[in-house]
Design a protein around this motif. Sequence first.
Motif, mmCIF file in Angstrom:
data_model
loop_
_atom_site.group_PDB
_atom_site.id
_atom_site.type_symbol
_atom_site.label_atom_id
_atom_site.label_comp_id
_atom_site.label_asym_id
_atom_site.label_seq_id
_atom_site.Cartn_x
_atom_site.Cartn_y
_atom_site.Cartn_z
ATOM 1 N N ILE A 1 -34.017 -26.438 10.202
ATOM 2 C CA ILE A 1 -34.129 -25.284 9.804
ATOM 3 C C ILE A 1 -33.884 -24.765 8.496
ATOM 4 C CG2 ILE A 1 -33.215 -25.512 11.971
ATOM 5 C CD1 ILE A 1 -30.248 -24.771 11.769
ATOM 6 N N ARG A 2 -33.554 -23.305 8.396
ATOM 7 C CA ARG A 2 -33.394 -22.770 7.269
ATOM 8 C C ARG A 2 -31.512 -22.422 7.149
ATOM 9 N NH1 ARG A 2 -36.853 -17.404 6.765
ATOM 10 N NH2 ARG A 2 -35.354 -17.587 4.839
ATOM 11 N N PHE A 3 -31.651 -22.712 6.463
ATOM 12 C CA PHE A 3 -29.807 -22.666 5.272
ATOM 13 C C PHE A 3 -28.808 -23.205 6.071
ATOM 14 C CE2 PHE A 3 -31.628 -18.334 6.086
ATOM 15 C CZ PHE A 3 -31.938 -17.462 5.311
ATOM 16 N N LEU A 4 -29.502 -24.205 6.093
ATOM 17 C CA LEU A 4 -28.883 -25.856 7.224
ATOM 18 C C LEU A 4 -27.396 -25.837 6.366
ATOM 19 C CD1 LEU A 4 -28.987 -27.514 9.019
ATOM 20 C CD2 LEU A 4 -30.243 -29.121 7.635
ATOM 21 N N GLY A 5 -26.989 -25.765 4.833
ATOM 22 C CA GLY A 5 -26.499 -25.974 4.038
ATOM 23 C C GLY A 5 -25.427 -24.648 4.250
ATOM 24 N N PHE A 6 -25.420 -23.733 4.493
ATOM 25 C CA PHE A 6 -24.767 -23.145 4.523
ATOM 26 C C PHE A 6 -23.871 -23.263 6.662
ATOM 27 C CE2 PHE A 6 -23.886 -18.784 6.909
ATOM 28 C CZ PHE A 6 -23.198 -17.809 6.169
ATOM 29 N N TYR A 7 -24.617 -23.691 7.195
ATOM 30 C CA TYR A 7 -24.390 -23.635 8.861
ATOM 31 C C TYR A 7 -23.606 -24.807 8.552
ATOM 32 C CZ TYR A 7 -27.907 -20.717 10.180
ATOM 33 O OH TYR A 7 -28.769 -19.669 10.256
ATOM 34 N N ARG A 8 -23.318 -25.490 7.828
ATOM 35 C CA ARG A 8 -22.946 -27.010 7.774
ATOM 36 C C ARG A 8 -21.074 -26.384 7.090
ATOM 37 N NH1 ARG A 8 -27.352 -31.854 5.755
ATOM 38 N NH2 ARG A 8 -28.757 -32.028 7.941
ATOM 39 N N THR A 9 -21.253 -25.937 6.306
ATOM 40 C CA THR A 9 -20.213 -25.359 5.092
ATOM 41 C C THR A 9 -19.915 -24.227 6.447
ATOM 42 O OG1 THR A 9 -21.927 -25.339 3.525
ATOM 43 C CG2 THR A 9 -19.324 -24.151 3.629
ATOM 44 N N CYS A 10 -19.948 -23.459 7.107
ATOM 45 C CA CYS A 10 -19.428 -22.987 8.344
ATOM 46 C C CYS A 10 -18.770 -23.934 9.374
ATOM 47 C CB CYS A 10 -20.461 -21.775 8.950
ATOM 48 S SG CYS A 10 -20.398 -20.622 7.754
ATOM 49 N N ILE A 11 -18.814 -24.707 9.837
ATOM 50 C CA ILE A 11 -18.555 -25.216 10.395
ATOM 51 C C ILE A 11 -17.453 -26.060 10.288
ATOM 52 C CG2 ILE A 11 -18.654 -27.492 11.927
ATOM 53 C CD1 ILE A 11 -20.202 -25.324 13.037
ATOM 54 N N PHE A 12 -17.968 -26.440 9.021
ATOM 55 C CA PHE A 12 -16.447 -27.556 8.367
ATOM 56 C C PHE A 12 -15.096 -26.654 7.445
ATOM 57 C CE2 PHE A 12 -15.065 -30.626 5.200
ATOM 58 C CZ PHE A 12 -14.531 -31.623 5.657
ATOM 59 N N VAL A 13 -15.504 -25.475 7.502
ATOM 60 C CA VAL A 13 -14.349 -24.925 6.940
ATOM 61 C C VAL A 13 -13.322 -24.820 7.611
ATOM 62 C CG1 VAL A 13 -14.209 -22.056 6.329
ATOM 63 C CG2 VAL A 13 -16.129 -23.316 5.329
ATOM 64 N N PRO A 14 -13.226 -24.100 8.955
ATOM 65 C CA PRO A 14 -11.955 -24.443 9.420
ATOM 66 C C PRO A 14 -11.186 -25.805 9.282
ATOM 67 C CG PRO A 14 -13.863 -23.674 11.091
ATOM 68 C CD PRO A 14 -14.728 -24.179 10.053
ATOM 69 N N TYR A 15 -12.433 -27.551 9.743
ATOM 70 C CA TYR A 15 -11.350 -28.388 9.567
ATOM 71 C C TYR A 15 -10.714 -28.269 8.251
ATOM 72 C CZ TYR A 15 -10.440 -32.872 9.049
ATOM 73 O OH TYR A 15 -9.681 -34.168 8.432
ATOM 74 N N VAL A 16 -10.533 -27.559 6.975
ATOM 75 C CA VAL A 16 -10.188 -27.724 5.398
ATOM 76 C C VAL A 16 -8.884 -26.963 5.885
ATOM 77 C CG1 VAL A 16 -11.728 -29.290 4.901
ATOM 78 C CG2 VAL A 16 -11.577 -26.768 4.271
ATOM 79 N N ALA A 17 -8.832 -25.601 6.198
ATOM 80 C CA ALA A 17 -7.952 -24.781 6.572
ATOM 81 C C ALA A 17 -6.514 -24.973 7.001
ATOM 82 C CB ALA A 17 -9.157 -23.334 7.121
ATOM 83 N N SER A 18 -5.468 -24.557 6.832
ATOM 84 C CA SER A 18 -4.191 -24.621 7.153
ATOM 85 C C SER A 18 -4.360 -24.983 8.826
ATOM 86 C CB SER A 18 -3.611 -23.691 6.190
ATOM 87 O OG SER A 18 -1.716 -23.862 7.115
ATOM 88 N N ALA A 19 -3.689 -25.127 9.353
ATOM 89 C CA ALA A 19 -3.646 -25.402 10.311
ATOM 90 C C ALA A 19 -2.788 -23.541 11.048
ATOM 91 C CB ALA A 19 -3.214 -26.663 10.988
ATOM 92 N N ALA A 20 -1.807 -23.856 9.961
ATOM 93 C CA ALA A 20 -0.735 -23.100 10.136
ATOM 94 C C ALA A 20 -1.352 -21.446 10.212
ATOM 95 C CB ALA A 20 0.350 -22.850 9.386
ATOM 96 N N ALA A 21 -2.093 -21.377 8.789
ATOM 97 C CA ALA A 21 -3.018 -20.479 8.800
ATOM 98 C C ALA A 21 -3.415 -20.471 10.181
ATOM 99 C CB ALA A 21 -3.734 -20.754 7.857
#
Length: 299
Positions: A104-124
């Motif tokens: 699909i189009r913008f596949l890399g963007f979607y994958r990045t959006c899905i992975f961002v919450p994992y690397v974000a601080s749990a406290a934040a």
Amino acid sequence: MATGARRDRGAVRRALTGWAFAGPATALVVGLSIFPAVWALFISRTKWNGITAPKDIGFDNYTRMAEDTDLHAAVWHTVVLVALFVPGSIVLGLLVAIALNQRIRFLGFYRTCIFVPYVASAAATGILASFVFNPQFGGANELLRRVGLPPQQFLESTSQAMLVVVLIAMWGQIGFVSVIYLAALQDVPAELKEAATVDGASRLRVFWHVVVPALRPVTLFTAVWQSITALQLFDLVYATTRGGPLNATQTVVYYVYELAFKSQRYGYGSAVAYGLFVFTMLLTLAMIWYSRAKRIEAF
């Protein structure tokens, strides 16, 4: 003799060079993990408030755990958390991975959006979720009002708080599970799927009878990882509910924090922490034994 001596000096020099690189990291691991763990084991056999001299009481702290009703409630809350979080994160992570495995189009963007919450601080993440699920002005209730549903108490309800914590935890962990499954999906042999399709199998049957069995090692590994994550979940609970309301989300890890750093019962808190460690280790060993008994090459 001279050649042997030079060879020995060369081996010593290489060993010293290796330890020069690995030594600081090894000392850091020993100082920040192994030494505190051993020290906590000795503390668990004492009655100590962190100020006066510790009093050796043997294994009384461990026997007291069987009569602690607050601990029993925390264990039950932890079991509920694990039972909801582990299968939920695995199923949702697999579905997201399947969606992200398409062309699909913008596949890399979607994958990045899905992975961002994992690397974000749990406290934040917890602080942000506290605003979203605020009963008075949160975005979740605003959405419910727009679709004609009554507002909910969410994190301030004893019956809803744990479910909301599980949802927030899954939102933060979906990225990790999706990445693991996405890599595994790309390793499933295309020949097997093509052969099943030629034999007349539908896409659903191909997925269930070809893809899912091929993902069994990854699923078992993910189940172990997510179980350990759920058993150790602290920062998200601290940032959202602090074990409330009325201790409805007080897990074993948070109970250890309450004992040690609020009640200054370091000995009993260490004993409860070691009880959690033993349970986590036994659960992990049981899963490893199951994988080897079923010949699932997960470990």
